[in-house]
Scaffold this active site. Structure first.
Site, short mmCIF file in Angstrom:
data_model
loop_
_atom_site.label_atom_id
_atom_site.label_comp_id
_atom_site.label_asym_id
_atom_site.label_seq_id
_atom_site.Cartn_x
_atom_site.Cartn_y
_atom_site.Cartn_z
N CYS A 59 0.84 -1.20 0.00
CA CYS A 59 0.00 0.00 0.00
C CYS A 59 0.88 1.25 0.00
O CYS A 59 1.93 1.26 0.64
CB CYS A 59 -0.86 0.08 1.27
N CYS A 60 0.42 2.26 -0.69
CA CYS A 60 0.95 3.62 -0.57
C CYS A 60 -0.21 4.56 -0.90
O CYS A 60 -1.33 4.10 -1.12
CB CYS A 60 2.19 3.86 -1.43
N TRP A 61 0.02 5.85 -0.93
CA TRP A 61 -1.07 6.80 -1.08
C TRP A 61 -1.95 6.48 -2.29
O TRP A 61 -3.16 6.41 -2.19
CB TRP A 61 -0.50 8.21 -1.17
N LEU A 103 -4.08 4.00 -0.43
CA LEU A 103 -4.66 4.35 0.86
C LEU A 103 -5.67 5.48 0.73
O LEU A 103 -6.57 5.60 1.55
CB LEU A 103 -3.54 4.76 1.83
#
Length: 135
Positions: A59-61, A103
């Protein structure tokens, strides 16, 4: 199943995902939290590629960076998904072994649906030649 997990930012959603995976009986191997997205993607990808994990979740932004970083690891097929149908298709038609999501827009409910599809859908063997030729 052993799941490698990594995120560049620890949030309520990432804590929810880890808890959901554990509650479903999976062993969660945390590769990194609150570390740079290239390290997250590479670390989870390497864990899957070398057999320390059966599958990975990153996960990342936006999910884009971690999916690109994971896909740099030979043997990794990371799919950036936004819903259950996309996660199911990534497994069925591409034998994706790392699920990536952002996210920013993913709710806990959608994350649960994607994870369930990603972890229970088998690859379609008629597509095997396509994804095995990827290198």
């Amino acid at each position: 199943m052993r799941i490698a997990f990594g995120t560049d930012e620890s949030t309520d959603l990432t804590r929810h995902v880890r808890q959901w995976l554990s509650e479903q009986g999976h062993e969660v191997v945390v590769i990194g939290e609150d570390i740079a997205w290239p390290e997250v993607g590479r670390g989870v990808g390497e864990a899957v590629a070398d057999g320390r994990a059966d599958r990975g979740v990153v996960c990342c932004w936006t999910g884009t960076g971690v999916s690109i970083a994971a896909n740099k690891v030979p043997g990794v097929r990371a799919a950036l998904c936004t819903d259950r149908a996309t996660a199911e298709g990534a497994r069925k038609w591409n034998d994706a072994n790392v699920l990536a999501f952002g996210l920013r827009l993913t709710s806990p409910t959608v994350a649960d649906e994607m994870l369930a599809a990603f972890l229970t859908t088998a690859p379609d063997e008629s597509e095997a030649e396509n994804y095995r030729n990827l290198g």
